[in-house]
Design a protein around this motif. Structure first.
Motif, short mmCIF file in Angstrom:
data_model
loop_
_atom_site.label_atom_id
_atom_site.label_comp_id
_atom_site.label_asym_id
_atom_site.label_seq_id
_atom_site.Cartn_x
_atom_site.Cartn_y
_atom_site.Cartn_z
N GLU A 19 23.90 49.26 42.30
CA GLU A 19 23.56 48.33 43.37
C GLU A 19 24.19 46.96 43.17
OE1 GLU A 19 20.14 48.34 40.40
OE2 GLU A 19 21.30 49.84 41.49
N ARG A 20 24.46 46.57 41.93
CA ARG A 20 25.08 45.26 41.71
C ARG A 20 26.57 45.30 42.04
NH1 ARG A 20 20.94 45.75 38.15
NH2 ARG A 20 19.42 44.06 38.23
N TRP A 21 27.21 46.43 41.82
CA TRP A 21 28.59 46.58 42.29
C TRP A 21 28.63 46.52 43.82
CZ3 TRP A 21 32.72 45.78 39.62
CH2 TRP A 21 32.77 46.05 38.26
N VAL A 22 27.66 47.16 44.45
CA VAL A 22 27.59 47.12 45.91
C VAL A 22 27.37 45.69 46.38
CG1 VAL A 22 26.26 47.86 47.93
CG2 VAL A 22 26.78 49.49 46.10
N LEU A 23 26.51 44.95 45.68
CA LEU A 23 26.25 43.56 46.05
C LEU A 23 27.50 42.71 45.90
CD1 LEU A 23 24.31 41.32 46.88
CD2 LEU A 23 23.63 41.10 44.46
N LEU A 24 28.23 42.88 44.80
CA LEU A 24 29.47 42.13 44.62
C LEU A 24 30.47 42.49 45.70
CD1 LEU A 24 31.12 40.16 42.89
CD2 LEU A 24 31.85 42.12 41.49
N GLY A 25 30.56 43.76 46.05
CA GLY A 25 31.46 44.16 47.12
C GLY A 25 31.03 43.59 48.47
N ALA A 26 29.72 43.49 48.69
CA ALA A 26 29.22 42.98 49.97
C ALA A 26 29.56 41.51 50.14
CB ALA A 26 27.71 43.20 50.06
N VAL A 27 29.32 40.69 49.13
CA VAL A 27 29.61 39.26 49.27
C VAL A 27 31.12 39.02 49.33
CG1 VAL A 27 27.45 38.50 48.23
CG2 VAL A 27 29.42 38.87 46.76
N THR A 28 31.90 39.87 48.64
CA THR A 28 33.36 39.78 48.76
C THR A 28 33.81 40.10 50.18
OG1 THR A 28 33.62 40.41 46.43
CG2 THR A 28 35.55 40.62 47.85
N ALA A 29 33.19 41.12 50.78
CA ALA A 29 33.53 41.48 52.15
C ALA A 29 33.17 40.36 53.12
CB ALA A 29 32.81 42.78 52.53
N VAL A 30 32.04 39.70 52.90
CA VAL A 30 31.65 38.58 53.76
C VAL A 30 32.68 37.46 53.66
CG1 VAL A 30 29.94 36.75 54.09
CG2 VAL A 30 29.18 39.10 53.72
N ALA A 31 33.10 37.15 52.43
CA ALA A 31 34.11 36.10 52.25
C ALA A 31 35.42 36.48 52.95
CB ALA A 31 34.37 35.87 50.76
N LEU A 32 35.86 37.72 52.79
CA LEU A 32 37.11 38.16 53.42
C LEU A 32 36.99 38.18 54.94
CD1 LEU A 32 38.24 41.00 51.00
CD2 LEU A 32 39.26 38.74 51.27
N TYR A 33 35.79 38.45 55.45
CA TYR A 33 35.61 38.41 56.91
C TYR A 33 35.90 36.99 57.43
CZ TYR A 33 33.68 38.45 61.55
OH TYR A 33 33.55 38.31 62.90
N PHE A 34 35.28 36.00 56.79
CA PHE A 34 35.52 34.62 57.23
C PHE A 34 37.00 34.25 57.10
CE2 PHE A 34 30.91 33.87 56.02
CZ PHE A 34 30.49 33.75 57.32
N LEU A 35 37.60 34.62 55.96
CA LEU A 35 38.99 34.24 55.71
C LEU A 35 39.95 34.93 56.67
CD1 LEU A 35 38.87 34.41 51.82
CD2 LEU A 35 39.25 32.35 53.16
N THR A 36 39.59 36.11 57.15
CA THR A 36 40.50 36.91 57.96
C THR A 36 40.27 36.74 59.45
OG1 THR A 36 40.59 38.56 56.18
CG2 THR A 36 41.36 39.25 58.36
N PHE A 37 39.00 36.79 59.87
CA PHE A 37 38.70 36.78 61.29
C PHE A 37 38.41 35.38 61.85
CE2 PHE A 37 37.98 41.15 60.09
CZ PHE A 37 38.50 41.86 61.15
#
Length: 436
Positions: free
Chosen positions: A363-381
């Motif tokens: 679950e902590r790997w999933v959490l790290l992936g989730a916050v990374t995805a949120v950051a990339l969403y802002f940076l990309t979209f």
């Protein structure tokens, strides 16, 4: 030892809770800034009038507390040609802060923000105490939340701290608690899952992309085949969102003040007792009634990053690879937004996770992936505005996700690395806060 640590944290909490109530108003800054006007005046309207309509008494309240200039950028909306005007920001932060605003004015909202920050500090301490000595857990949690650019948002009457609390509470209640104590009590687990899903909806209502944080507890439930708990978490999230949307519908006629609304714009309050926009003003600006008004001055809705549509999350990409790489660099070490320098204990949290926490369940790997995805969403979209615009310190959009990094940590080892976090905070945070 634990009692001494609890007393120390209680003393720190008491100091910080009372501190905002002593600040003079109007002080510095002497006016409401950015989107504060809509959030604060909405809180006052809910506290005193029990509605979200913009009325003369709302304007009077603004000038009673901030009399030295106009109130800019009050975001409002209307469905009936500006005969009825409503505040047009997500109302849940204003609603929760309304009792504090009624008692203490603008300082009450700062006190509310500080209360949420202290609650996050306590949640971080209680979580880390499962894996570390109480003193070490308290030191890391206090440093994480107090020596961070996120702490400066306490003094901003906007929902960033409120959303941070939502993310922290979701993970505090939702992540597994049976690492050392065996199987949990089922009824307690279901109640915590209900709270976890319900509280995350507070942030998701404001910024939908933070729903990704919920993937961490959901993964843990699915991995352990706790399907009933997973269903309760989902029910809590859906029920909470439905209640929030229904409240907005009752108060404004829309489930969200952002989406599906044509008449939405920012206005300026220029004098007490006068609502800044009315059907007569709009008619005159657009030349209605054959009056020959100036059509160039029409009260048009300005361009919005959401476009005021329900499909704004799925906009086409508008960024080059070079821009993406450059934005990632600024995101990590940028002069005003760099996560590594302005939230140093979040960076340390990743280090402690990679050293000791990576094997403690996925679950902590999933959490790290989730916050990374949120950051990339802002940076990309939202590549042109991924940091949230100007006039503030730090990354205003991503600061909501920062508490999630604390929940990556299990063992704080070696503890001497905490010195590095304090050194970085001393070198970078103090100059940034002085400039702000």
């Amino acid at each position: 030892m634990s009692r001494t640590v609890n007393l120390a944290l209680a003393a720190v909490t008491a100091f910080f809770l009372l501190f905002p109530l002593t600040l003079g108003k109007p002080g510095l800054p002497p006016h409401l800034k950015a989107d504060e006007a809509a959030y604060y005046l909405a809180a006052q309207s809910l506290a005193h009038d029990h509605n979200l309509r913009v009325e003369p008494q709302d304007v009077d309240r603004a000038f009673a507390e901030f009399p030295f200039g106009p109130v800019n950028n009050l975001i409002v909306m209307s469905d009936d040609g500006w005969r009825t005007v409503h505040f047009a920001k997500p109302y849940i932060y204003s609603l929760c802060g309304a009792p504090f605003a009624r008692l203490f004015g603008a300082n009450g909202m700062l006190c509310f923000n500080m209360l949420l920050t202290m609650a996050m500090m306590w949640m971080g301490y209680l979580y880390l105490r499962r894996y570390n000595p109480p003193g070490l857990a308290a030191l890391f949690s206090a440093s994480f939340f107090l020596l961070s650019v996120g702490f400066s948002y306490v003094f901003w009457i906007q929902p960033e701290v409120f959303n941070m609390f939502s993310v922290a509470a979701c993970l505090f209640f939702g992540l597994p608690r049976n690492d050392e104590t065996g199987l949990p009590d089922r009824r307690r687990e279901l109640l915590l899952a209900l709270l976890s899903g319900g509280v995350l909806a507070l942030a998701v209502y404001d910024k939908p992309m933070f729903a990704a944080v919920g993937l961490a507890p959901l993964w843990a439930y699915a991995r352990d085949r706790r399907w009933r708990t997973l269903g309760v978490w989902m029910a809590g999230a859906v029920l909470s969102m439905a209640v929030i949307a229904a409240g907005s519908w009752r108060l404004t006629g829309h489930p969200s003040p952002y989406l599906g609304i044509g008449g939405r714009q920012g206005v300026t309050l220029c004098e007490p007792g006068k609502v800044p926009i009315s059907p007569e003003v709009v008619k005159a600006r657009t030349g209605g009634g054959g009056g020959g008004g100036d059509k160039r001055a029409a009260a048009a809705v300005p361009n919005s990053t959401t476009g005021n549509t329900w499909t704004w999350l799925f906009r086409p990409l508008d960024v080059t690879l070079y821009e993406e790489v450059e934005n990632i660099g600024y995101f990590l070490v940028g002069r005003h937004t760099g996560m590594l320098v302005y939230t140093p204990f979040a960076a340390l949290a990743v280090i402690f996770f990679l050293l000791h926490g990576r094997r403690r369940g996925g679950e902590r790997w999933v959490l790290l992936g989730a916050v990374t995805a949120v950051a990339l969403y802002f940076l990309t979209f939202i590549a042109w505005n991924w940091q949230g615009g100007g006039g503030f310190v730090g990354n205003r959009y991503f600061v909501t996700a920062i508490p999630a990094f604390l929940f990556l940590v299990t063992e704080i080892r070696p503890p001497r690395l905490l010195l590095l976090g304090h050194v970085v905070a001393g070198l970078f945070l103090a100059p940034l806060d002085r400039k702000s």
